[in-house]
Design an enzyme around this catalytic site. Structure first.
Site, short mmCIF file in Angstrom:
data_model
loop_
_atom_site.label_atom_id
_atom_site.label_comp_id
_atom_site.label_asym_id
_atom_site.label_seq_id
_atom_site.Cartn_x
_atom_site.Cartn_y
_atom_site.Cartn_z
N GLU A 371 4.09 -15.12 -0.32
CA GLU A 371 3.37 -14.19 -1.20
C GLU A 371 2.17 -13.56 -0.49
OE1 GLU A 371 2.56 -15.99 -4.99
OE2 GLU A 371 4.60 -16.74 -5.23
N GLU A 467 11.15 -20.16 -4.41
CA GLU A 467 10.46 -20.98 -5.42
C GLU A 467 10.96 -20.57 -6.78
OE1 GLU A 467 6.25 -20.71 -5.70
OE2 GLU A 467 5.85 -21.45 -3.68
#
Length: 532
Positions: A371, A467
């Protein structure tokens, strides 16, 4: 590296976001919403064309029903009866404390049946937008779809299925025809949904339960005892996930397609793992503790582990445990510094640790950044440069496997990611359905699959979810409520939909994190769901 990890484990950025060495997930509550050019969260603008068709569902069903079940209690006034109409969960109110018996029941459906069902969720006081149909469009398009809603006639509220047409002006995720409700206090709200039942036999086993409070609602669900698909709440037919083809880059190889594990709920590929103690104080686990953890993960049927960095002796300890228990590794270079400095000591130390370790026979995939674009740590150009550097350095010591970076969907579709796409072999995303307020636990699998499809399309390459999961504690985010039951429901839905392409987050709860606005950041551990 260890000292830096321990200091960061006790510190967080504003809004409950994990700090630079905390390898959890940085969540925004509008994580999966479409963003405008100014990068603000906005509600997609759709034009409603009022050609609504009302009425009962066009499909019919023929069911063989058992005698009406009876609920008995040690308090006579609590005894009630009620017929079974369709194989939807039966909700009964136990008005007084006592022991209640819910007899077994069977429903046989001989034709595909679409009905208006319901789901319930607990919401705090305030205004809530619930239900509707969530759809993902890749370009400006017109969408016609059925949706479940309620009608009130002569004071009687009835759930009905209607059809409406929306014009969506651009690519994005849209929720069509939700219901807005206002509640003065914590309330359990019933939301109508569309449910489709395929032909088959559905059974509700006998349930004996003891309640100690008044007006307790007990739900007795049906399960399919045949090989037919389970009922779904989405109007469209689900598509079977396809295995990703090998990347086109000739100098690398794709990660081996994870083999489905022989378990009753679908497929399992990988679990995230950080060797940090679960206590509020944090710290690094010993090699023995790591070995015990990974033995449990292997026993549960997983075939791979995702690690985020090299701190806490991750490579020697996790690597040794993975080798002993037959697991593969997804290794990572973590970026937690604004500016994405290719010369930062953190990044250099991680690359050096990987080059020194170099047990590439264990590695399926290398992930550079978690991210990093979404968090503002890297620009697209900076991240592209860093990935190229890591590829060159690891390649110099024998790693010829695939590379990727992982980010949230908005980072992939709101930026020109062509340069990144050119230097990675597979695309990857972090997709947490809990942060979409219109997604129930039962819909988590389809939601995550839709997010992966958007990211795959952004690069035109096969993809994985690095994830995904659901918290066992926390506040309700619209219809997305945290809880142990909700967590198990969501994870099983994700596993069934595309378990061989996702990494579940996370192994254990992380007591050293801050709770965050959702009061959930410490509670993503899903070991209990998988029986360890």
């Amino acid at each position: 590296m260890k000292a830096a990890v321990m200091a960061a484990a006790a510190a967080v950025l504003a809004g409950g976001v994990s700090a630079n060495r905390v390898h959890g997930h940085r969540h925004a509550h509008a994580l999966f919403q479409k963003r405008d050019a100014a990068n603000d969260v906005c509600t997609p603008g759709c034009t409603t064309i009022y050609t609504t068709i009302t009425g009962e569902p066009t499909r019919t069903y023929h069911a063989v029903l058992p005698p009406a079940p009876t609920i008995t209690s040690t308090t006579p006034e609590s005894t009630t009866t009620g017929p079974i109409v369709v194989p939807t969960p039966i909700q009964q109110t136990c008005p007084t404390p006592g022991t209640y018996t819910f007899p077994a029941a069977t429903v046989v459906v001989t034709e595909t049946t679409t009905v208006c069902g319901a789901t319930q969720t607990e919401v705090p006081s305030g205004t809530h937008t619930l239900g509707g149909v969530t759809t993902v469009v890749e370009t400006a398009t017109t969408v016609t779809c059925p949706y479940a809603t309620t009608e009130t006639q002569n004071g009687v509220v009835t759930s009905v299925i209607k059809t409406t047409t929306y014009v969506c002006p651009s690519a994005g995720t849209y929720t069509i025809a939700p219901i807005t409700t206002v509640v003065p206090s914590v309330t359990t709200v019933v939301v109508p949904i569309i449910e489709t039942y395929c032909p088959g036999t559905y059974t509700q086993p006998e349930l004996v339960t003891t309640v100690t409070e008044t007006s307790v609602i007990v739900t007795c669900p049906f399960t399919s005892s045949t090989s037919t698909p389970e009922p779904t709440s989405a109007p469209e037919e689900p598509q079977e996930p396809q295995e990703p083809p090998a990347p086109s880059t000739s100098s690398t190889k794709a990660p081996p397609a994870p083999s489905p594990s022989p378990n009753p709920n679908g497929k399992k590929w990988a679990m995230t793992y950080t060797p940090y103690a679960e206590s509020a104080e944090g710290g690094c686990k010993s090699a023995e503790e790591v070995m015990s953890d990974i033995a449990a993960i292997a026993k549960a049927g997983f075939s791979a582990l995702r690690v985020y960095s090299t701190d806490c002796d991750t490579l020697p300890n996790v690597g040794a445990a993975a080798r002993k228990h037959g697991l593969r590794l997804i290794v990572g270079v973590f970026i937690g510094r604004v500016g994405c400095d290719n010369n930062s000591p953190d990044v250099a130390d991680q690359i050096s640790a990987l080059k020194e370790w170099k047990e590439w026979d264990l590695v399926d995939l290398a992930v550079v950044g978690n991210e990093a674009v979404f968090n503002g740590f890297c620009t697209v150009s900076e991240l592209t440069s860093l990935i190229s550097r890591v590829k060159s350095e690891l390649g110099s010591v024998g790693y010829n496997g695939p590379f990727t970076t992982t980010d949230v969907v908005s980072a992939w579709i709101d930026n020109d990611v062509t340069p990144i796409c050119d230097v990675i072999d597979v695309v990857a995303t972090n997709a947490h359905a809990y942060f979409n307020a219109q997604t129930t636990p039962e819909q988590a699998g389809k939601f995550v699959a839709s997010q992966l499809k958007l990211v795959e399309d952004a690069c035109g390459k096969p993809g994985y979810v690095m994830e995904t999961g659901w918290p066992s504690q926390g506040v309700c985010n619209g219809v997305a409520c945290a809880g142990e039951v909700e967590q198990a429901t969501a994870i099983r839905a994700i596993e069934k939909e595309l378990g061989n392409k996702v990494v579940f987050f996370s192994f254990r709860d992380d007591g050293w994190k801050q709770p965050g606005d959702c009061n959930c950041e410490q509670h993503w551990g899903c070991a209990k769901v998988f029986g360890f």
